[in-house]
Design an enzyme around this catalytic site. Structure first.
Site, short mmCIF file in Angstrom:
data_model
loop_
_atom_site.label_atom_id
_atom_site.label_comp_id
_atom_site.label_asym_id
_atom_site.label_seq_id
_atom_site.Cartn_x
_atom_site.Cartn_y
_atom_site.Cartn_z
CB SER A 1 -0.94 -0.03 1.21
OG SER A 1 -1.95 0.92 1.09
NE ARG B 1 -8.37 2.24 11.00
CZ ARG B 1 -7.26 1.80 10.43
NH1 ARG B 1 -6.70 2.48 9.45
NH2 ARG B 1 -6.70 0.68 10.82
CG ASP C 1 -6.44 -4.01 -3.27
OD1 ASP C 1 -7.26 -3.08 -3.11
OD2 ASP C 1 -5.22 -3.88 -3.05
CG HIS D 1 -5.72 -2.18 0.18
ND1 HIS D 1 -4.78 -2.26 -0.83
CD2 HIS D 1 -5.23 -1.30 1.09
CE1 HIS D 1 -3.77 -1.45 -0.53
NE2 HIS D 1 -4.02 -0.86 0.62
CG ASP D 2 -6.96 -4.63 5.60
OD1 ASP D 2 -6.14 -3.71 5.35
OD2 ASP D 2 -7.77 -4.57 6.55
#
Lengths: 401, 401
Positions: free
Chosen positions: B176, B246, B348, B381-382
């Site tokens: 990232s 967040r 992702d 994405h994680d």
């Protein structure tokens, strides 16, 4: 349905006719110049949550003329932050109706042929009863307003149809949350719609969408001006929080393709990055504008209630079946007498084609006639509101059958 | 590079050794128990925005031992809200390092073999100089802190490497925003890295990501406690706004697949919907927790600065070429001497495979050796932070070459 003997919609004693404004609008932070027809329900409206609303009001617009045999009515259901102004200018923004390109004389939903009814959903803020309206105690409901469901919205629509003398709909049409209302009508009031056109919707809100809706609500509630929803008349609405909520939601309505083509990494009215926190990029400026403009036409508490209704939406939850949602969905459609048309868009990642296909599969398994098309359009979820000629052809074609 | 004759990193006079806390932490709303090594730069750090930082501090962790020939150093660059605790417990949360599963003795990045350096990025809040640090006037920088870029972060890394006596890196690795730093190092300091491993990143921030980053910043700035960034020492940090930011970001790190499997429409500790605004759904409860927990370990202004640096990121912007970004990107890699490995994940949607492929194509066109793999993993994405054994094999394999 109990059909009152009225000749011309809007002139029954049940109707209050053109309203200069909702009684609650003086308490609203947004001055809401409601010019629609408004029906005040004479019977309490029972809600899924167990409460009932007394004297609920439904604001609506109509277009075209109801035939003598009352067979040409089309109900159009609006999306989350939409309104009844489907084909006439919005009274606050002055912009054309949100589906002006689709609804009107000679258009795909032809008002020379059809009598189009578009109600403002229960819980909203453009004349229908919602959290900004006055409760029986004469004070705005605020967060005392009961939590409603998509089916409750449709209950109000059904009461409106009854008052208008419409017992059968030639079609019910809706995109996004409007599509959920169309599905709910078809499943829970199967005698009413003859055709059901559902665009970019789902039969049960997916977790990703529940997540984004929760972000939006938290943004509103994080704004100190929200004050637990009791901000009416204080002169301070939670505009900052509502604006953030709108920005977050707005991003999900677009596609990366749209964003790249429309904005890319282009700078806003400047030759170089500012090395600051101004809206350097066009996409930042655009989003800020979307957020701010939204607060001028929408009530924050309505946003909470309507997104709550959406996250609760599960068309099949009350129907028997195993833990497999698909099995219950087949049962949900078992009593359906309508023909269905489902439309999705290939760039819509919020209500992707897979969600429409689940509905199509259940309808097919239930033996209900259904057509389905995934349209190619670059605009993401917002495609159903935009210039997609193929959608026009699908709508016109389905309504011609 | 000027390599100081130091034998053991962390013991040069340039180093302040283990710091009980950053001087600014007393002014921070979050008590930041920094236990890392900290380098204070003896020369001003020039920034892309034209300013320079005097006595900038870089907090970092190291693992393993630097070989006598100084050829086994690996720089790991962390993501947006990551930190230097890549393989050791976080001092605030007590949780294992964020890449503990990947970095350590016998692990894919084997600290028995490699000397691993992980700095806290400039602008962050875990010991490196950022908006919560004290400015030369003795007051916290707040929004007076200069806007930084990804390349500025890397400038600080390079100064750290110099101080540590590391003139060549066996590899630079990052996922990232860490991948963007790795790319920036490879392009702007082509003599340093021998291998460049870039996971789930991009060469230029796409418009969709800029949009989400802007939503997050607006959420922070909409919080009255933000006070233009001057909240240090007031006892009131913009936690509500940061939490919303967040939450919005966290949704984008996940996939619909993860959300559906992990949460679906399951209710949280209740048998039925509450018809209220509590966190009825597990996904809502999870998101609220993620938002709140984040505010305990992260500074809101740092979030603004770091997301700003990301939105500004365009690896190729200073290189010649036509308006086609791809042409400039080829020029950007022209001086590269490293071998590259690019990794993306099929679920992702924030940094999709297409972004990695643009980099691969440019490297190939520039004649730079590159391998590329799109891994299948359900976590969005994680994925790069989670249990994806295939990623372990790719990392270990690339570092073995």
């Amino acid at each position: 349905m109990d059909v009152p003997p009225i000749d011309r919609p809007g002139q029954s004693p049940q109707f209050e006719g053109k309203m200069p404004s909702d009684p609650a609008s003086t308490a609203l932070s947004i001055a809401s110049p409601v010019v629609s027809d408004v029906l005040e329900l004479s019977s309490p409206l029972s809600l899924d949550g167990g409460q009932s609303l007394v004297a609920a009001r439904i604001a609506y617009e109509t277009y075209g003329t109801l035939d003598a045999d009352r067979g040409n009515a089309i109900l159009i259901c609006h999306a989350t932050t939409g309104d009844q102004y489907v084909a006439s200018p919005h009274p606050i923004t002055g912009k054309p109706g949100w589906w002006d390109r689709t609804v009107g004389p000679g258009k795909p939903i032809d008002t020379d042929r059809f009598y189009v009814i578009c109600p403002n959903v229960l819980g909203s803020c453009l004349g229908s009863t919602g959290p900004a309206s006055l409760a029986p105690d004469g004070q705005p409901w605020g967060m005392r307003f009961p939590v409603i469901t998509i089916r409750d919205m449709v209950r109000a629509h059904v009461a409106l149809l009854e008052a208008l003398g419409v017992s059968r709909l030639y079609a019910v049409v809706g995109g996004s949350m409007g599509g959920m209302q169309a599905l709910s009508l078809a499943v829970n009031w199967p005698d009413i719609p003859e055709r059901v056109l559902v665009i970019a919707a789902t039969a049960a809100m997916p977790a990703l969408n529940i997540a984004f809706q929760e972000v939006g609500r938290q943004a509103v509630m994080a704004d100190p001006n929200w004050q637990g929803g009791a901000y009416y008349g204080t002169g301070h609405a939670p505009d900052a929080g509502l604006s953030v909520a709108r920005m977050a939601a707005h991003v999900t309505y677009l596609s990366e393709e749209t964003l790249s083509e429309k904005f890319g990494r282009r700078l806003q009215d400047r030759a170089a990055k500012s090395f600051g926190f101004d809206a350097d990029f066009q996409v930042e400026s655009y989003l800020r504008y979307q957020g701010t403009a939204f607060t001028e036409r929408f009530d924050a508490n309505s946003y909470l209630y309507i997104t709550r209704a959406m996250s609760y939406f599960d068309l099949a939850e009350d129907f028997p079946g195993s833990n497999h949602h698909s099995e219950r969905l087949v049962h949900a459609f078992a009593r359906s007498k309508a023909r269905f048309c489902l439309v999705s868009f290939d760039t819509d990642w919020l209500y992707p084609t897979a969600e429409s296909k689940k509905i199509v599969h259940a309808l097919s398994a239930a033996g209900v006639p259904v057509s389905f098309v995934e349209l190619s359009a670059p605009f993401g979820h917002d495609s159903f509101l935009l210039d997609v000629p193929e959608q026009d052809r699908v709508i016109a074609g389905f309504l011609a059958q």
